[in-house]
Motif scaffolding. Structure first.
Motif, short mmCIF file in Angstrom:
data_model
loop_
_atom_site.label_atom_id
_atom_site.label_comp_id
_atom_site.label_asym_id
_atom_site.label_seq_id
_atom_site.Cartn_x
_atom_site.Cartn_y
_atom_site.Cartn_z
N VAL A 140 0.84 -1.21 0.00
CA VAL A 140 0.00 0.00 0.00
C VAL A 140 0.87 1.25 0.00
CG1 VAL A 140 -1.69 1.33 1.32
CG2 VAL A 140 -1.93 -1.16 1.14
N THR A 141 1.88 1.26 0.86
CA THR A 141 2.77 2.43 0.95
C THR A 141 3.52 2.63 -0.36
OG1 THR A 141 3.04 2.14 3.33
CG2 THR A 141 4.70 3.46 2.19
N SER A 142 4.04 1.55 -0.94
CA SER A 142 4.75 1.66 -2.21
C SER A 142 3.83 2.16 -3.32
CB SER A 142 5.36 0.32 -2.60
OG SER A 142 6.32 -0.10 -1.67
N GLY A 143 2.61 1.65 -3.35
CA GLY A 143 1.67 2.05 -4.39
C GLY A 143 1.32 3.53 -4.31
N PHE A 144 1.04 4.00 -3.10
CA PHE A 144 0.72 5.42 -2.96
C PHE A 144 1.96 6.28 -3.14
CE2 PHE A 144 -3.29 3.97 -1.22
CZ PHE A 144 -4.17 4.95 -1.64
N GLY A 145 3.13 5.74 -2.81
CA GLY A 145 4.36 6.47 -3.09
C GLY A 145 4.57 6.66 -4.57
N PHE A 146 4.34 5.58 -5.35
CA PHE A 146 4.44 5.69 -6.80
C PHE A 146 3.44 6.72 -7.33
CE2 PHE A 146 3.21 4.68 -11.12
CZ PHE A 146 4.44 4.53 -11.76
N LEU A 147 2.22 6.66 -6.81
CA LEU A 147 1.19 7.59 -7.26
C LEU A 147 1.59 9.03 -6.96
CD1 LEU A 147 -1.65 7.93 -8.46
CD2 LEU A 147 -2.57 7.70 -6.15
N ALA A 148 2.18 9.26 -5.79
CA ALA A 148 2.61 10.62 -5.43
C ALA A 148 3.72 11.10 -6.35
CB ALA A 148 3.06 10.66 -3.98
N GLY A 149 4.71 10.24 -6.61
CA GLY A 149 5.82 10.63 -7.47
C GLY A 149 5.38 10.85 -8.91
N PHE A 150 4.64 9.90 -9.46
CA PHE A 150 4.18 9.98 -10.84
C PHE A 150 3.14 11.08 -11.01
CE2 PHE A 150 1.45 8.98 -14.39
CZ PHE A 150 2.29 8.50 -15.37
N GLY A 151 2.14 11.09 -10.13
CA GLY A 151 1.02 12.01 -10.28
C GLY A 151 1.39 13.47 -10.10
N SER A 152 2.32 13.76 -9.18
CA SER A 152 2.70 15.16 -8.97
C SER A 152 3.38 15.73 -10.20
CB SER A 152 3.60 15.27 -7.73
OG SER A 152 4.77 14.49 -7.88
N ILE A 153 4.21 14.92 -10.86
CA ILE A 153 4.86 15.40 -12.09
C ILE A 153 3.85 15.53 -13.22
CG2 ILE A 153 6.73 15.02 -13.73
CD1 ILE A 153 7.62 15.44 -10.83
#
Length: 230
Positions: A140-153
């Protein structure tokens, strides 16, 4: 990701300063509501330096540039400290390296900071019980981390596209220019979105295991008080 001097009309960059000023005020107001507002300052300074160094190595791509951004990482680790941190980092880049500019500092800070704050809140959704019933905490943490990194850009690229299109000079071939700007921005930043998504996911997963309080901005303990998650 900077808009350089001379690309925006006066009304646009002055209006962007108003948006950035209000967002900075709101962020500082939220910080002052924390039990110890000064506790996050050293970490904010450290990550501001990391952002400054990482994003100082740029590849020119007029009217923008491509480089590491770290928006997702700043968001998930700093929370509301992230917007002032980005503003300081962008100011130093404009003054020292002429990345962006002083007239476009407001719009560049808004393009960087607003997605960062949004995905800070998105990252907090990992605490919902719904996810914990479906996946292990690390996933869950990795998935939301990816979303934060990808989505913010991705959101920052979308905001830049809107700004450039909205301020396009009269008489330009709108259809052609829109297609050109979109193709350049997407082609240049899509690999960066994926890279920052993976990087932010890895950092988030690591911190969740060894220093989970770093993923709770405003609730940091001393380094000796860290408790690995189980």
């Amino acid at each position: 990701m900077h808009i350089s001097e001379g690309y925006l009309p006066t009304a646009a960059w002055m209006g962007s300063y108003a948006v950035t000023g209000l967002t900075t005020w709101f962020s500082l107001r939220q910080i002052h509501k924390l039990p110890d507002p000064s506790a996050g300052v050293p970490k904010a300074a450290l990550l501001t330096a990391a952002f400054f160094i990482a994003s100082s190595i740029k590849i020119p791509l007029p009217p923008s540039s491509v480089h590491l951004l770290l928006y997702g990482l700043l968001g998930i680790t700093l929370g509301y400290y992230a917007f002032p941190a980005l503003l300081v980092g962008l100011f130093l880049q404009a003054v020292i390296f002429q990345h962006g500019g002083l007239t476009t500092l407001g719009i560049n800070a808004a393009i960087a900071g607003l997605p960062t704050l949004l995905f800070y809140h998105v990252f907090q959704l990992r605490h919902a019980r719904f996810w914990r019933h479906l996946f292990p905490r690390s996933i869950v943490t990795s998935g939301f981390g990816f979303l934060a990194g990808f989505g913010s850009i991705a959101l920052a690229v979308a905001l830049m596209y809107v700004v450039l299109i909205a301020t396009m000079p009269a008489g330009a071939n709108t259809t052609t220019e829109r297609a050109n700007i979109m193709s350049v921005l997407v082609a240049a930043h899509m690999p960066l979105m994926l890279l920052e998504g993976v990087f932010t996911a890895m950092v988030a997963s690591f911190l969740e295991r060894v220093y989970p309080s770093l993923l709770q901005p405003g609730r940091w303990g001393n380094i000796g008080d860290r408790q690995p998650s189980r």
